[in-house]
Design an enzyme around this catalytic site. Structure first.
Site: not given
Ligand code: PCA
Length: 215
Positions: A81, A91, A144, A166
């Protein structure tokens, strides 16, 4: 002994496992060099508690670098990111049933923070190992992104570098879904995170290569 803190999330929404935690916990205790090791810990998937837990972990472990990891449903690669934004817009409800819409992560805080990790070098190293990786221009607006923003806010101006990654679903989470979304085997995710973490630790000046998108 110096510490690199990695965090993964507990499961959320319909999922019974979260690949971020499945992968990150396998790296707990792993050395990154002679006097540095990974400490991996779990964060709750809730707006009210994730940041609190993160702050506790930072106070307890005093890490020299922090990388938070989460599941990006539908992502097809290890997504490094670039930026965290100062907005919560959920959402779906979080694990405590909270669903903030268009609230600030930090009232009065800057609109955004960039990752302070060498994101291009991380993408390059993971890709060169044959693992799908890319720069992501948004970490979303759920828990996140909130954790990523709080992390960058807490460490702004310090020498401790930090950022967010991610990861895709695991194959067993998407089997039987039509059309089947992208996924990545756990061993591949673990290896990708290991390379990304090691590269971040060892790279002071990022490489110049495109990680951009037209739209
Ligand atoms: N993904 C979510 C929150 C926790 C996770 O593992 C997100 O992308 O916000």
């Amino acid at each position: 002994m110096r510490t690199v803190l990695l965090t993964g999330f507990e499961p959320f929404d319909q999922d019974l496992i979260n690949p971020s935690w499945e992968a990150v916990h396998l790296l707990d205790g792993e050395p990154l060099g002679a006097d540095v090791r990974i400490v991996a810990r779990q964060l709750p998937c809730a707006f009210a508690t994730a940041g609190v837990r993160l702050a506790e972990l930072m106070a307890e472990h005093r890490p020299q670098m922090v990388i938070a990891v989460g599941l990006g449903p539908g992502r097809r690669h290890i997504s490094i990111e670039r930026v965290a934004i100062n907005v919560n817009d959920a959402r779906i409800p979080d694990n405590l049933g909270e669903q903030p819409i268009d609230t600030d992560v930090v009232p009065g805080g800057p609109a955004a923070y960039f990752s302070t990790l060498p994101i291009k070098a991380m993408v390059k190293a993971v890709s060169e190992a044959g693992i799908a990786a890319g720069v992501s221009q948004t970490a979303g607006t759920f828990v996140c992104n909130q954790v990523f923003y709080l992390l960058q806010h807490a460490l702004a101006g310090s020498a401790v570098r930090s950022g967010f990654i991610h990861v895709p679903w695991l194959p067993e989470q998407v089997v039987g879904t039509a059309p089947e979304p992208p996924s990545m085997a756990l061993a591949t995710v673990v290896e990708g995170l290991r390379i990304a973490t090691l590269t971040a630790w060892n790279t002071q000046v990022d490489v110049v290569q495109t990680g951009g998108q037209v739209s």
